[in-house]
Write an enzyme that holds these catalytic residues in place. Structure first.
Site, PDB file in Angstrom:
ATOM      1  N   SER A  27      74.265  37.496  59.313  1.00  0.00           N
ATOM      2  CA  SER A  27      75.713  37.474  59.136  1.00  0.00           C
ATOM      3  C   SER A  27      76.081  37.875  57.720  1.00  0.00           C
ATOM      4  O   SER A  27      75.309  37.665  56.773  1.00  0.00           O
ATOM      5  CB  SER A  27      76.263  36.076  59.423  1.00  0.00           C
ATOM      6  OG  SER A  27      75.863  35.170  58.391  1.00  0.00           O
ATOM      7  N   ASP A  28      77.254  38.476  57.570  1.00  0.00           N
ATOM      8  CA  ASP A  28      77.829  38.588  56.244  1.00  0.00           C
ATOM      9  C   ASP A  28      78.188  37.181  55.790  1.00  0.00           C
ATOM     10  O   ASP A  28      78.261  36.248  56.585  1.00  0.00           O
ATOM     11  CB  ASP A  28      79.054  39.507  56.270  1.00  0.00           C
ATOM     12  CG  ASP A  28      79.352  40.136  54.920  1.00  0.00           C
ATOM     13  OD1 ASP A  28      78.873  39.606  53.886  1.00  0.00           O
ATOM     14  OD2 ASP A  28      80.067  41.145  54.876  1.00  0.00           O
ATOM     15  N   TRP A  29      78.423  37.020  54.488  1.00  0.00           N
ATOM     16  CA  TRP A  29      78.601  35.699  53.893  1.00  0.00           C
ATOM     17  C   TRP A  29      79.954  35.115  54.310  1.00  0.00           C
ATOM     18  O   TRP A  29      80.991  35.527  53.833  1.00  0.00           O
ATOM     19  CB  TRP A  29      78.490  35.805  52.380  1.00  0.00           C
ATOM     20  CG  TRP A  29      77.093  35.702  51.847  1.00  0.00           C
ATOM     21  CD1 TRP A  29      76.663  34.892  50.836  1.00  0.00           C
ATOM     22  CD2 TRP A  29      75.915  36.422  52.265  1.00  0.00           C
ATOM     23  NE1 TRP A  29      75.303  35.055  50.615  1.00  0.00           N
ATOM     24  CE2 TRP A  29      74.823  35.984  51.478  1.00  0.00           C
ATOM     25  CE3 TRP A  29      75.664  37.380  53.248  1.00  0.00           C
ATOM     26  CZ2 TRP A  29      73.528  36.475  51.636  1.00  0.00           C
ATOM     27  CZ3 TRP A  29      74.372  37.864  53.403  1.00  0.00           C
ATOM     28  CH2 TRP A  29      73.333  37.417  52.606  1.00  0.00           C
ATOM     29  N   ALA A  49      80.814  35.118  57.603  1.00  0.00           N
ATOM     30  CA  ALA A  49      81.194  35.790  58.848  1.00  0.00           C
ATOM     31  C   ALA A  49      80.657  35.085  60.082  1.00  0.00           C
ATOM     32  O   ALA A  49      80.860  35.547  61.198  1.00  0.00           O
ATOM     33  CB  ALA A  49      80.701  37.238  58.831  1.00  0.00           C
TER      34      ALA A  49
END
Length: 865
Positions: A278-280, A282
């Site tokens: 995941s993006d931070w 997300a």
């Protein structure tokens, strides 16, 4: 803190609104890794390793330890029993963020402007070496999302180009370089992450927008395959170890819980063998995102800095209580460890020797909670001789847009040089004086946000030009600079005396968490910053040999002045990194013959590019909707479709010499006679189950581990699952809300277009060979970029699309025969009905030249079944 059940209300709302809003259909189960092709050895080792882990130890590989809890921007838990420390994830796509004694490389957009596969690879190796030697396991780049749908998109510069082929090639070469150096590359942001406005609802709320959900990028199936997915295919074929899912929603389903994009497209159709992180921030749900294809939660906490996680202990519990099958966690862990072994992390690994949170030598090892004082920065110098490759990329990516009467190169005979504009000089606060480069002070050599790195130094144009001029004239040249963009009177006085007035202007952009002068990541407009137009106007009114140098993240509007007779040359230098001034003087004084080509189109107005950014909520308080109504028609494709004349077209760039193209020839290859392309059929193997089934007692918190406050652990505090979860709603039967088939580990039907490395292997079969002759008709050696474009011939197809290119060096008077090939993918369209690639019956034509609108050679393609 709920851990195991879906966001039922959100799911129901998406279905209810399916008739009015874009809808992402479910696709389950999440495909399990097969270990085919180049992944075979790594997969075998990963399976052996994971088979000997407890459930909690597997979970520890999937979950970050929490924001600012370890040295890196993200760090998973380790396997203490086996002496394995957590895996370090670190920005960025142009160097190591939050570090020291590292290099600051040119941005991705400059790599695209160089159109040189070898330089892309060399830059990848150099960045990989620096990350590796700082103890980084996963370098969070390169970038193909944003692709560049919007010219004013904030993070376009982190990626390469709005053309999917140019971006795909540069992604692949960068990934190969990074992973050959021994770090795992991370292709991001998957997918449709084309603007900063509204990418995260919380961030938007901080700017005063009343929205409850992040923006939805609504992309149709054909556009997804033919445009946005294209460079990710190339990334997978290059063997990329990880893919980062994006903040935005895709057809009203969050990118990191979107089963269609992750399970169907990425893992099912493209056969991605690595892991999805995941993006931070997300990551929005527990079991939902795991079953939808997410493999690693970064940085692990629900909100950055909170003590709670959707995964960690809660993921362990979700398996033990029967909500989620253990084979899905096995698959997560195997994918992570396969990427680890594939790039040789077990051979190259060293613990992180820096802290992302302080430059002090000694500080807290767990910065978020101020625990465990010790040495956190070893100050290891990892720069090597990388300044040389940085300088070369900077010069080779310089695009000469105008050169009236041979104004360039300069001759070293100039008696009076004026250097005008703040962009020529230093940031008064220091090169690293603005956190994450979140300002536009001094010369621009990278944008802002998480995609940045600290400079070890920054050579400004003012410094480099002055040193060059004085060295070669033995101090006899007069060189003066005015770097206050509002000191127009002083600029006019210098320009009126100068043999040449070198004017420096810029336009900046970056990530949405930083607002620079009202630019919330994305640019407010395409104009120059800080009075730039007036600086140009002042100089050109007083000097008939004014040369304009632009540092920008993408295109700017130049209609008002580009054709001014007193402006004799225009250079776009992009974002060249730490060697900025050196790279520029190499071109200004002719040591390097410019060979860069613009990786985007320079239009006359913003309207020429198509739909604007979504900057105002358009769906009430719910998720803003960005309907990708332009389809595949972005950048030069849009200009061609609307018959709009650009100022400088995609692929354009001048040289100090001239080239001619001749003798095109198209030859069908023997491979094209092998028969009809065959759809993939059959079923997968059943989901592998590794090791022994887990029990509650196997996953209790081990003795002898010092607990850190707010640290995210995978172990249970008690055999009572309710107590361990800390969830007041634990008794809810979460299995009632699992999508149909989500936990089915039986053999699954294979998709028609699927294959183990980027799709059906027949797509990558060479069908045609194309040759053309390129002759240097000038007087100096130079680099040319032959570009092959293809007309697919359909009524709904772009006029032409880039399919192949190269960069070649040719001496004056000499000729070179350029040879390239076209694959089945190159000449196919995506057919929505059959969910496969097809070659239409329309007549196809190839064009060869040195820009998208200078294509002197053309030939019809013979038909292929």
């Amino acid at each position: 803190m709920k851990f195991a059940w879906f966001e039922v209300a959100a799911l129901t709302a998406s279905v209810a609104n399916a008739n009015s809003l874009a809808y992402s259909p479910p696709y389950y189960p999440s495909p399990w890794m097969t270990g085919e092709g180049d992944w075979s050895e790594a997969y075998t080792r990963a399976v052996e390793f994971v088979s000997n882990l407890t459930l909690a130890e597997k979970v520890n590989l999937t979950t970050g330890s929490g924001w600012m809890q370890e040295s890196c921007v993200g760090e998973t838990g380790g396997i203490p029993r086996l002496g394995m420390w957590g895996m370090c994830m670190q920005d960025a796509p142009l160097g190591i963020r939050f570090s020291d004694y590292n290099s600051a490389f040119p941005a991705g957009v400059n790599v695209a402007a160089a159109w040189d596969k070898r330089l892309a690879y060399q830059r990848g190796v150099a960045m990989g070496e620096e990350h590796r030697d700082k103890g980084v396991d996963v370098q969070l780049g390169p970038v193909a999302g944003p692709l560049g749908k919007f010219p004013d998109g904030g993070r376009n510069w982190e990626g390469f180009s709005p053309d999917p082929v140019l971006t795909g090639v540069m992604m692949a070469e960068t990934i190969k370089g990074m992973q050959d150096a021994g770090v795992i590359a991370c292709a991001k942001h998957f997918i449709g992450n084309e603007q900063e406005h509204f990418r995260q609802s919380g961030e938007a709320q901080g700017y005063g927008y009343n929205i409850s959900q992040s923006l939805s990028s609504n992309i149709d199936d054909k556009t997804m395959h033919e445009l946005y997915l294209w460079p990710f295919v190339d990334s997978i074929r290059a063997g990329v170890g990880s893919v980062m899912c994006s903040y935005n929603q895709i057809n009203n389903s969050y990118g990191c819980a979107n089963s269609y994009s992750l399970n169907k497209l990425l893992k099912g159709e493209l056969g991605f063998q690595g892991f999805v992180m995941s993006d931070w921030g997300a990551h929005h749900s527990g079991v939902e995102s795991a079953l939808a294809g997410l493999d690693m939660s970064m940085p692990g906490d629900v909100i950055l800095g909170s003590p709670y996680s959707y995964w960690g202990t809660n993921l362990t519990i979700s398996v033990l209580n029967g909500t989620m099958p253990e084979w899905r966690v096995d698959d997560m862990a195997v994918r992570i460890m396969s990427a680890y072994y594939k790039v040789g992390r077990d051979r190259f690994r060293t613990p992180p020797n820096f802290s992302s949170w302080t430059r002090d030598e000694y500080n807290f090892q767990h910065s978020m909670v101020s625990e465990d004082w010790g040495k956190v920065n070893e100050r290891v110098n990892v720069q090597r001789d990388h300044a040389q490759i940085i300088r070369k990329i900077g010069s080779d990516s310089t695009v000469l847009l105008k050169n009236k009467g041979g104004a360039l190169p300069l001759t070293h005979n100039e008696k009076f040089i004026s250097i005008l504009g703040e962009d020529a000089g230093s940031n008064a606060h220091g090169a690293n004086g603005c956190d994450d480069r979140g300002c536009d002070n001094g010369t621009l050599a990278m944008g802002w946000g998480s995609g940045t790195a600290n400079y070890p130094y920054l050579i400004t144009p003012e410094q480099a030009i002055q040193n060059e001029a004085l060295e070669y004239s033995n101090g006899q040249t007069n060189v003066f600079a005015v770097t206050d963009n509002w000191a127009l009177t002083q600029m006019a006085a210098l320009a009126s005396q100068a043999d040449v007035a070198l004017v420096f202007v810029n336009a900046d952009s970056g990530e949405g968490f930083i607002n620079v002068d009202g630019n919330e990541g994305d640019r407010k407009n395409l104009t120059l910053w800080k009075n730039g137009e007036e600086v140009i106007k002042t100089a050109s009114q007083h000097c008939n040999n004014t040369i304009v140098v632009i540092h920008s993240t993408s295109a700017v509007l130049i209609s008002d002045w580009y054709d001014n007779d007193n402006i004799t040359a225009i250079i776009w230098a992009g974002l060249p990194g730490q060697e900025s001034g050196h790279s520029l003087v190499d071109v200004l004084y002719g040591r390097i013959n410019p060979g860069g080509k613009t990786p985007f189109t320079w239009g006359k107005t913003r309207k020429d590019y198509g739909p604007p950014l979504v900057t105002v909520p358009n769906n009430g308080a719910d998720a803003p909707q960005d309907n990708f109504e332009d389809g595949v028609f972005i950048d030069y494709r849009r200009f061609d479709k609307d018959n709009i004349e650009p100022i400088y077209e995609f692929g354009y760039g001048l040289s100090y010499t001239k080239f001619a193209f001749s003798d095109i020839k198209v030859t069908p290859l023997a491979s094209s006679q092998r028969g009809e392309y065959k759809a993939t059929t059959g079923k997968s193997q059943k989901a592998p189950v590794l090791g022994e089934p887990s029990t509650v007692s196997d996953n209790l918190f081990p003795e002898g581990i010092k607990r850190v406050r707010q640290y995210l652990y995978p172990w249970l505090n008690s055999t009572d699952l309710r107590a361990s979860s800390g969830d007041p709603d634990y008794g809810m039967d979460s299995k009632d809300y699992l999508p149909e088939g989500a936990t089915d580990g039986s053999p699954q039907d294979l998709l028609p277009s699927s294959g183990s490395s980027g799709g059906n292997p027949g797509l990558f079969e060479d069908l045609y060979q194309v040759t053309a002759t390129i002759t240097n008709t000038g007087s100096v050696t130079g680099d040319e970029v032959p570009q092959l474009y293809l007309s697919l011939g359909g009524n709904d197809d772009p006029t032409k699309v880039l399919r192949q290119f190269d960069r070649v060096t040719i001496a004056p008077g000499q000729s070179l025969q350029w040879t390239t090939t076209l694959t089945r993918r190159d000449v196919s369209n995506w057919d929505v009905a059959s969910q496969n690639w097809v070659i239409s019956g329309a007549q196809k034509k190839v064009y060869v030249g040195n820009s998208s609108r200078k294509l002197p050679l053309s030939a019809d393609l013979p038909s292929v079944e």
